[in-house]
Scaffold this active site. Structure first.
Site, PDB file in Angstrom:
ATOM      1  CG  HIS A 190       0.144  53.094  58.009  1.00  0.00           C
ATOM      2  ND1 HIS A 190      -0.195  54.292  58.598  1.00  0.00           N
ATOM      3  CD2 HIS A 190       0.609  52.310  59.008  1.00  0.00           C
ATOM      4  CE1 HIS A 190       0.047  54.233  59.896  1.00  0.00           C
ATOM      5  NE2 HIS A 190       0.540  53.048  60.177  1.00  0.00           N
ATOM      6  CE  LYS A 207       1.132  53.146  68.564  1.00  0.00           C
ATOM      7  NZ  LYS A 207       1.152  52.798  67.130  1.00  0.00           N
ATOM      8  NE  ARG A 238       7.975  52.298  62.286  1.00  0.00           N
ATOM      9  CZ  ARG A 238       7.153  52.841  63.157  1.00  0.00           C
ATOM     10  NH1 ARG A 238       6.573  53.979  62.883  1.00  0.00           N
ATOM     11  NH2 ARG A 238       6.918  52.269  64.316  1.00  0.00           N
ATOM     12  CB  SER A 245       0.293  57.625  63.171  1.00  0.00           C
ATOM     13  OG  SER A 245       0.044  56.762  62.098  1.00  0.00           O
TER      14      SER A 245
END
Ligand code: PNS
Length: 163
Positions: free
Chosen positions: A17, A41, A92, A129
């Site tokens: 991040h 999440k 990513r 994360s």
């Protein structure tokens, strides 16, 4: 004044991040790192919004044009309220692309806000994360993947939860 937002759950913020925030801070006059709610999440959250905000503020302290904020509702509403016309997201891998494209198109359709994708540094292309939390909770060393302040808080929180 060119202003952008780097939105995310940041539970917790990782070096991946920070790489994106750092690069956005070189492209825009002002960058707001905005902690939002990802409903998918929400049940797996390890840190409260206040804790995530505090960690992000410390992790971004070296960037003079970066501030941190939280929001509850739509990202597009947050952008309108803050005069922000660009959302910056890290990509990513191809696996990120489908969902990110969907959100970018939805957000653009709602208010015309643009999304700019920044390719994640290959150093962090595997990093999330979620994975950091899993590896740390099973005793793996993730200290090289997180700002130092975040690593300390993560180790403490996992010990509390497992203790
Ligand atoms: O780090 P994440 O979990 O990928 O971040 C996702 C986040 C928080 C940026 C996204 O879920 C979001 O924008 N949430 C706010 C609510 C919203 O605007 N939902 C509609 C998205 S098209």
């Amino acid at each position: 004044m060119r202003k952008a937002v780097c939105p995310g759950s940041f539970d917790p913020v990782t070096n991946g991040h920070i790489d994106i925030v750092s690069r956005a801070s070189q492209l825009f006059d002002e960058v707001v790192v905005a902690i939002g709610v990802n409903k998918a999440k929400a049940s797996a959250r390890l840190f409260s919004a206040e804790e995530r905000m505090e960690m992000l503020e410390k992790a971004c302290a070296d960037f003079p044009n970066v501030t941190v904020a939280g929001f509850d509702g739509l990202l597009t509403t947050f952008c309108e309220q803050h005069g922000i016309r660009a959302i910056v997201k890290g990509l990513r891998a191809v696996s990120d692309f489908d969902y990110e494209l969907q959100m970018a198109q939805m957000n653009h359709g709602l208010t015309g806000v643009e999304t700019l994708f920044v390719p994640t540094s290959p150093t962090y292309s595997f990093l999330s994360s979620t994975l950091v939390k899993e590896v740390a909770s099973l005793g793996g060393d993730v200290s090289h993947l997180l700002p130092a302040v975040v690593h300390g808080r993560l180790v403490e929180r996992i010990a509390e939860r497992q203790g």
